[in-house]
Design a protein around this motif. Sequence first.
Motif, PDB file in Angstrom:
ATOM      1  N   ALA A 105      12.416  28.032 -46.083  1.00 27.33           N
ATOM      2  CA  ALA A 105      12.152  28.535 -47.427  1.00 27.33           C
ATOM      3  C   ALA A 105      10.889  29.395 -47.482  1.00 27.33           C
ATOM      4  CB  ALA A 105      12.008  27.354 -48.395  1.00 27.33           C
ATOM      5  N   GLU A 106      10.798  30.174 -48.563  1.00 29.91           N
ATOM      6  CA  GLU A 106       9.608  30.997 -48.792  1.00 29.91           C
ATOM      7  C   GLU A 106       8.343  30.147 -48.804  1.00 29.91           C
ATOM      8  OE1 GLU A 106       9.116  34.214 -49.260  1.00 29.91           O
ATOM      9  OE2 GLU A 106      11.152  35.030 -49.430  1.00 29.91           O
ATOM     10  N   SER A 107       8.447  28.926 -49.297  1.00 28.94           N
ATOM     11  CA  SER A 107       7.282  28.050 -49.393  1.00 28.94           C
ATOM     12  C   SER A 107       6.829  27.498 -48.049  1.00 28.94           C
ATOM     13  CB  SER A 107       7.595  26.883 -50.337  1.00 28.94           C
ATOM     14  OG  SER A 107       8.703  26.134 -49.857  1.00 28.94           O
ATOM     15  N   ARG A 108       7.625  27.728 -47.001  1.00 26.24           N
ATOM     16  CA  ARG A 108       7.272  27.254 -45.665  1.00 26.24           C
ATOM     17  C   ARG A 108       7.313  28.416 -44.677  1.00 26.24           C
ATOM     18  NH1 ARG A 108      10.143  23.249 -48.059  1.00 26.24           N
ATOM     19  NH2 ARG A 108      12.148  23.913 -47.246  1.00 26.24           N
ATOM     20  N   PRO A 109       6.476  29.420 -44.877  1.00 22.94           N
ATOM     21  CA  PRO A 109       6.484  30.581 -43.973  1.00 22.94           C
ATOM     22  C   PRO A 109       6.127  30.159 -42.558  1.00 22.94           C
ATOM     23  CG  PRO A 109       4.515  30.592 -45.351  1.00 22.94           C
ATOM     24  CD  PRO A 109       5.408  29.520 -45.898  1.00 22.94           C
ATOM     25  N   GLY A 110       6.808  30.767 -41.611  1.00 20.15           N
ATOM     26  CA  GLY A 110       6.584  30.414 -40.214  1.00 20.15           C
ATOM     27  C   GLY A 110       7.535  29.373 -39.691  1.00 20.15           C
ATOM     28  N   VAL A 111       8.157  28.595 -40.593  1.00 19.29           N
ATOM     29  CA  VAL A 111       9.086  27.558 -40.142  1.00 19.29           C
ATOM     30  C   VAL A 111      10.470  28.166 -39.932  1.00 19.29           C
ATOM     31  CG1 VAL A 111      10.212  25.370 -40.700  1.00 19.29           C
ATOM     32  CG2 VAL A 111       7.793  25.726 -41.271  1.00 19.29           C
ATOM     33  N   VAL A 112      10.984  28.020 -38.737  1.00 18.44           N
ATOM     34  CA  VAL A 112      12.315  28.515 -38.370  1.00 18.44           C
ATOM     35  C   VAL A 112      13.026  27.397 -37.614  1.00 18.44           C
ATOM     36  CG1 VAL A 112      13.630  30.256 -37.114  1.00 18.44           C
ATOM     37  CG2 VAL A 112      11.439  30.879 -38.163  1.00 18.44           C
ATOM     38  N   TRP A 113      14.271  27.158 -37.960  1.00 17.13           N
ATOM     39  CA  TRP A 113      15.086  26.149 -37.281  1.00 17.13           C
ATOM     40  C   TRP A 113      16.082  26.838 -36.352  1.00 17.13           C
ATOM     41  CZ3 TRP A 113      14.792  20.765 -38.594  1.00 17.13           C
ATOM     42  CH2 TRP A 113      13.936  20.478 -39.664  1.00 17.13           C
ATOM     43  N   ALA A 114      16.496  26.119 -35.336  1.00 12.25           N
ATOM     44  CA  ALA A 114      17.513  26.645 -34.425  1.00 12.25           C
ATOM     45  C   ALA A 114      18.452  25.521 -34.016  1.00 12.25           C
ATOM     46  CB  ALA A 114      16.870  27.268 -33.185  1.00 12.25           C
ATOM     47  N   GLY A 115      19.707  25.875 -33.793  1.00  9.50           N
ATOM     48  CA  GLY A 115      20.685  24.942 -33.258  1.00  9.50           C
ATOM     49  C   GLY A 115      21.191  25.468 -31.932  1.00  9.50           C
ATOM     50  N   ALA A 116      21.389  24.580 -30.971  1.00  9.50           N
ATOM     51  CA  ALA A 116      21.696  25.037 -29.621  1.00  9.50           C
ATOM     52  C   ALA A 116      22.793  24.196 -28.983  1.00  9.50           C
ATOM     53  CB  ALA A 116      20.436  25.021 -28.757  1.00  9.50           C
ATOM     54  N   GLU A 117      23.201  24.658 -27.816  1.00  9.13           N
ATOM     55  CA  GLU A 117      24.128  23.961 -26.920  1.00  9.13           C
ATOM     56  C   GLU A 117      23.405  23.677 -25.611  1.00  9.13           C
ATOM     57  OE1 GLU A 117      28.245  24.968 -24.439  1.00  9.13           O
ATOM     58  OE2 GLU A 117      27.587  26.311 -26.037  1.00  9.13           O
ATOM     59  N   PRO A 118      23.424  22.404 -25.130  1.00  7.95           N
ATOM     60  CA  PRO A 118      24.106  21.244 -25.685  1.00  7.95           C
ATOM     61  C   PRO A 118      23.568  20.910 -27.079  1.00  7.95           C
ATOM     62  CG  PRO A 118      22.542  20.584 -23.993  1.00  7.95           C
ATOM     63  CD  PRO A 118      22.623  22.063 -23.934  1.00  7.95           C
ATOM     64  N   ILE A 119      24.354  20.135 -27.834  1.00 11.40           N
ATOM     65  CA  ILE A 119      24.061  19.884 -29.244  1.00 11.40           C
ATOM     66  C   ILE A 119      22.624  19.410 -29.409  1.00 11.40           C
ATOM     67  CG2 ILE A 119      24.610  18.406 -31.210  1.00 11.40           C
ATOM     68  CD1 ILE A 119      27.550  18.487 -30.246  1.00 11.40           C
ATOM     69  N   SER A 120      21.831  20.236 -30.079  1.00  6.98           N
ATOM     70  CA  SER A 120      20.420  19.939 -30.277  1.00  6.98           C
ATOM     71  C   SER A 120      19.893  20.813 -31.401  1.00  6.98           C
ATOM     72  CB  SER A 120      19.613  20.196 -28.995  1.00  6.98           C
ATOM     73  OG  SER A 120      19.834  21.517 -28.514  1.00  6.98           O
ATOM     74  N   VAL A 121      18.846  20.322 -32.070  1.00  5.15           N
ATOM     75  CA  VAL A 121      18.191  21.056 -33.146  1.00  5.15           C
ATOM     76  C   VAL A 121      16.721  21.232 -32.784  1.00  5.15           C
ATOM     77  CG1 VAL A 121      17.432  20.885 -35.559  1.00  5.15           C
ATOM     78  CG2 VAL A 121      19.794  20.379 -34.953  1.00  5.15           C
ATOM     79  N   TRP A 122      16.190  22.403 -33.124  1.00  4.83           N
ATOM     80  CA  TRP A 122      14.837  22.779 -32.747  1.00  4.83           C
ATOM     81  C   TRP A 122      14.105  23.321 -33.961  1.00  4.83           C
ATOM     82  CZ3 TRP A 122      13.793  22.616 -27.288  1.00  4.83           C
ATOM     83  CH2 TRP A 122      14.926  22.318 -26.502  1.00  4.83           C
ATOM     84  N   LYS A 123      12.762  23.228 -33.938  1.00 10.00           N
ATOM     85  CA  LYS A 123      11.973  23.714 -35.061  1.00 10.00           C
ATOM     86  C   LYS A 123      10.758  24.483 -34.553  1.00 10.00           C
ATOM     87  CE  LYS A 123       9.726  22.021 -39.313  1.00 10.00           C
ATOM     88  NZ  LYS A 123       9.375  20.795 -40.087  1.00 10.00           N
ATOM     89  N   SER A 124      10.543  25.643 -35.169  1.00  5.72           N
ATOM     90  CA  SER A 124       9.371  26.462 -34.883  1.00  5.72           C
ATOM     91  C   SER A 124       8.475  26.495 -36.105  1.00  5.72           C
ATOM     92  CB  SER A 124       9.800  27.893 -34.521  1.00  5.72           C
ATOM     93  OG  SER A 124       8.678  28.770 -34.468  1.00  5.72           O
ATOM     94  N   THR A 125       7.163  26.494 -35.892  1.00  7.63           N
ATOM     95  CA  THR A 125       6.221  26.642 -36.999  1.00  7.63           C
ATOM     96  C   THR A 125       5.420  27.937 -36.881  1.00  7.63           C
ATOM     97  OG1 THR A 125       4.565  25.324 -35.795  1.00  7.63           O
ATOM     98  CG2 THR A 125       6.011  24.157 -37.344  1.00  7.63           C
ATOM     99  N   ASP A 126       5.792  28.788 -35.923  1.00  5.18           N
ATOM    100  CA  ASP A 126       5.071  30.046 -35.719  1.00  5.18           C
ATOM    101  C   ASP A 126       5.993  31.259 -35.748  1.00  5.18           C
ATOM    102  OD1 ASP A 126       6.377  29.756 -33.314  1.00  5.18           O
ATOM    103  OD2 ASP A 126       4.566  29.575 -32.090  1.00  5.18           O
ATOM    104  N   GLY A 127       7.000  31.194 -36.622  1.00  4.50           N
ATOM    105  CA  GLY A 127       7.874  32.343 -36.812  1.00  4.50           C
ATOM    106  C   GLY A 127       8.849  32.605 -35.691  1.00  4.50           C
ATOM    107  N   GLY A 128       9.169  31.598 -34.915  1.00  4.87           N
ATOM    108  CA  GLY A 128      10.147  31.756 -33.847  1.00  4.87           C
ATOM    109  C   GLY A 128       9.562  32.083 -32.497  1.00  4.87           C
ATOM    110  N   GLU A 129       8.248  31.983 -32.365  1.00  6.89           N
ATOM    111  CA  GLU A 129       7.612  32.235 -31.065  1.00  6.89           C
ATOM    112  C   GLU A 129       7.868  31.080 -30.096  1.00  6.89           C
ATOM    113  OE1 GLU A 129       5.792  34.923 -30.227  1.00  6.89           O
ATOM    114  OE2 GLU A 129       5.440  35.904 -32.161  1.00  6.89           O
ATOM    115  N   HIS A 130       7.786  29.856 -30.624  1.00 10.72           N
ATOM    116  CA  HIS A 130       7.990  28.658 -29.824  1.00 10.72           C
ATOM    117  C   HIS A 130       8.742  27.633 -30.672  1.00 10.72           C
ATOM    118  CE1 HIS A 130       4.173  30.573 -28.560  1.00 10.72           C
ATOM    119  NE2 HIS A 130       4.609  30.329 -27.350  1.00 10.72           N
ATOM    120  N   PHE A 131       9.614  26.871 -30.038  1.00 13.05           N
ATOM    121  CA  PHE A 131      10.390  25.853 -30.731  1.00 13.05           C
ATOM    122  C   PHE A 131      10.186  24.494 -30.063  1.00 13.05           C
ATOM    123  CE2 PHE A 131      12.520  29.703 -31.989  1.00 13.05           C
ATOM    124  CZ  PHE A 131      13.054  29.437 -33.234  1.00 13.05           C
TER     125      PHE A 131
END
Length: 373
Positions: A105-131
């Motif tokens: 959301a706009e209120s959480r700038p820098g936060v980006v989520w990712a979904g991957a294979e094998p089934i896993s969820v990832w979170k970045s707090t620096d705009g997608g630089e690192h998850f």
Amino acid sequence: MNASESFVLAIGTKKGLWLATSQDRKQWSFSGPHFLMSEIPSIGIDTRDGRTRIMVGVRSEHWGPYVAHSDDLGASWTEPEQGAIKFPEGTGAAVERIWQIYPDAESRPGVVWAGAEPISVWKSTDGGEHFELNRGLWDHPHRSEWGAGYGGAAAHSIVVNPAGDNVHVAMSTGGVYRSLDGGTSWEPRNKGISAYFMPDPNPEFGQCVHKIAADAAVEGRLYAQNHHGVYRTDDNAENWESIAEGLPADFGFVMLTHPRRAGTAWVVPLKADGERIPPDGKLAVHRTDDAGATWKRLDSGLPQSEFNAVLRDAAGVDSAEPAGVYFGTRGGAVYASADEGETFTEVSSHLPDVLCVRAAVVAGAPVTAAASA
């Protein structure tokens, strides 16, 4: 539209990425291919903080999967060290494909989520630089029983509520999982979603949900396109009910929701799992404006003979008024609508197999970058 705004359209294919810009959503200027001969299964366009960052999940047969980003509409690309997404030591796993990139959301700038294979969820707090790997889902006791869909073991849908505490993930196969604590703990939430292909057709988990999306205006309402079945929940996924009546088929992959208006969603039906073509070989989008009570067929500008499917992320909406609807086919055609699907225009053809389509309203006049790889 504000005169200082324009539009960007990103198209990920089996053989690279194409970018397009427009001032009116009628005439488009293209650049590409970027990342030629690499698969692009996921795209995220982040317009928070007054910038436009395009993030792409790249899958190179030589270099493997990684996340790249551009802050200048593709004129240059940054590829973070270690590919941005890498399993920690000791997990015994390696990333196969990045299925989803989801700016928060706009209120959480820098936060980006990712979904991957094998089934896993990832979170970045620096705009997608690192998850960082979400250990709550990765260490879930059900994980060993999650299977691979026809295309792979995909965590393909991530939906976060405005407050950030309520997160839904959908996977093929596994179904819908919900977290009420921002992703720390997870529980399956599939009551009412059929898994007719399993010994128990109504299991706690194991469903092959193809895509989920949230209603932008009704808290707790989500929509799901299942492996046969179209559903809605109004109670934060505690219960799902069928809304497939009125559609020509209940199979498909796409589920889109309006960026602002309650009750509006789009699907692209396919005949069946064994016949993955548009019903009667005629391509059409279907829209509901009453949360699935009724559906309207939308095919103006679309070919009346089409046997290619539209994949789950090969469709997107922008945030303009009226909202734009975009999608691409496995035959390499891309269509755009500036009036919420009432009329479509073919904006590109003869591309490779389209895997992912994303569009956004961006600040400033449109400038199309030169092609890069």
